[in-house]
Write a protein that holds these residues in place. Structure first.
Motif, mmCIF file in Angstrom:
data_model
loop_
_atom_site.group_PDB
_atom_site.id
_atom_site.type_symbol
_atom_site.label_atom_id
_atom_site.label_comp_id
_atom_site.label_asym_id
_atom_site.label_seq_id
_atom_site.Cartn_x
_atom_site.Cartn_y
_atom_site.Cartn_z
ATOM 1 N N ALA A 86 35.610 -4.055 46.383
ATOM 2 C CA ALA A 86 37.203 -5.210 46.045
ATOM 3 C C ALA A 86 37.004 -5.717 44.424
ATOM 4 O O ALA A 86 38.236 -6.299 44.032
ATOM 5 C CB ALA A 86 36.587 -6.276 46.616
ATOM 6 N N ARG A 87 35.319 -6.057 44.138
ATOM 7 C CA ARG A 87 35.656 -6.997 43.069
ATOM 8 C C ARG A 87 35.461 -6.193 42.645
ATOM 9 O O ARG A 87 36.619 -6.439 41.348
ATOM 10 C CB ARG A 87 33.971 -7.798 43.041
ATOM 11 C CG ARG A 87 33.934 -9.263 43.829
ATOM 12 C CD ARG A 87 32.564 -9.437 42.921
ATOM 13 N NE ARG A 87 31.179 -8.359 43.735
ATOM 14 C CZ ARG A 87 30.478 -8.234 44.747
ATOM 15 N NH1 ARG A 87 30.821 -8.809 45.712
ATOM 16 N NH2 ARG A 87 29.518 -7.720 44.332
ATOM 17 N N ALA A 89 37.992 -3.589 42.283
ATOM 18 C CA ALA A 89 39.397 -3.452 41.976
ATOM 19 C C ALA A 89 40.169 -4.780 41.088
ATOM 20 O O ALA A 89 41.029 -4.557 40.249
ATOM 21 C CB ALA A 89 40.181 -2.968 43.298
ATOM 22 N N LYS A 90 40.184 -5.745 41.641
ATOM 23 C CA LYS A 90 40.054 -7.091 40.853
ATOM 24 C C LYS A 90 40.034 -7.024 39.559
ATOM 25 O O LYS A 90 40.378 -7.884 39.001
ATOM 26 C CB LYS A 90 39.378 -8.257 41.879
ATOM 27 C CG LYS A 90 40.500 -8.848 43.455
ATOM 28 C CD LYS A 90 39.842 -9.367 43.986
ATOM 29 C CE LYS A 90 40.455 -9.792 45.410
ATOM 30 N NZ LYS A 90 39.869 -10.727 45.791
ATOM 31 N N SER A 91 38.601 -6.845 38.967
ATOM 32 C CA SER A 91 38.000 -7.437 38.242
ATOM 33 C C SER A 91 38.923 -5.848 36.971
ATOM 34 O O SER A 91 38.739 -6.157 35.412
ATOM 35 C CB SER A 91 36.717 -7.003 37.115
ATOM 36 O OG SER A 91 36.391 -5.295 37.264
ATOM 37 N N ARG A 96 43.851 -0.278 42.443
ATOM 38 C CA ARG A 96 44.137 0.385 44.090
ATOM 39 C C ARG A 96 42.813 0.324 44.292
ATOM 40 O O ARG A 96 42.776 1.565 44.425
ATOM 41 C CB ARG A 96 45.654 1.311 43.851
ATOM 42 C CG ARG A 96 45.904 0.811 45.164
ATOM 43 C CD ARG A 96 47.240 2.173 45.408
ATOM 44 N NE ARG A 96 47.658 2.489 46.476
ATOM 45 C CZ ARG A 96 48.674 1.723 47.081
ATOM 46 N NH1 ARG A 96 50.023 1.226 45.872
ATOM 47 N NH2 ARG A 96 49.028 2.005 48.035
#
Length: 142
Positions: A86-87, A89-91, A96
Motif C-alpha cells: 500500500a505504501r 502504491a501510494k509513493s 494501482r
C-alpha cells in the motif's frame, strides 16, 4: 510494469510450510495449479521459506521508475506485506494496487485467475488510452 505475488522483506513473518500440502495451501487453492506444481520437477519445494535478495525487493518496493505499475496481491497471501504494498502504491505517481479477494500467493494462477487476467487486460488497455480507464462504473446496486 506488473508485479504479482510480491513477498515482503521478512520471510520469517510467513508461517513455515512444514509439508508440501502446507506450501500448496499458501500458494493456491486452484486444484489444477496445485497439480501442475506437484508434477513439475522444476518446482523447488520449500522455496517459500527462502529470502528474496534485498536488491530485488528494493527494486520493487523503493522503485522511483516513472512508469505505470499494476501491483496484484491476494488478500490470503501470507508472504505478502500488504502495508508495504500500500505504501509503495501510494509513493508511485502512476500505480494501482489491486487486491484479489480470497487470492493466495500465486495470484495469477489461483481460482480467481480469470478475474486477475481481466484486471491485467484492463490495465493494458488503460495504458493504451493514456491511463484513462475505458470502463467506469457510474451506478451499481451491488
Amino acid at each position: 510494469m506488473i508485479l504479482a505475488g510480491l513477498p515482503g522483506r521478512a520471510p520469517a513473518a510467513t508461517p513455515s510450510a512444514a509439508t508440501w500440502d502446507d506450501e500448496l495451501d499458501v500458494r493456491t487453492s486452484c486444484p489444477s495449479h496445485r497439480g501442475t506444481l506437484t508434477l513439475d520437477p522444476e518446482v523447488r519445494r520449500g522455496s517459500l521459506d527462502h529470502a528474496i535478495p534485498d536488491g530485488v525487493l528494493a527494486a520493487a518496493y523503493a522503485s522511483e521508475a516513472d512508469l505505470p505499475v499494476l501491483l496484484l496481491v491476494g488478500d490470503a497471501d501470507p508472504p505478502a506485506d500488504h502495508e508495504a504494498l500500500a505504501r509503495t502504491a501510494k509513493s508511485l505517481a502512476r500505480a494501482r494496487l489491486s487486491v484479489v479477494h480470497g487470492g493466495h500467493h500465486d495470484v495469477l494462477n489461483d481460482l480467481q485467475h480469470r478475474s486477475v487476467a481481466a484486471e491485467v487486460i484492463a490495465f493494458l488497455e488503460t495504458l493504451r488510452n493514456d491511463l484513462r480507464p475505458l470502463v467506469t462504473v457510474r451506478s451499481s446496486a451491488w
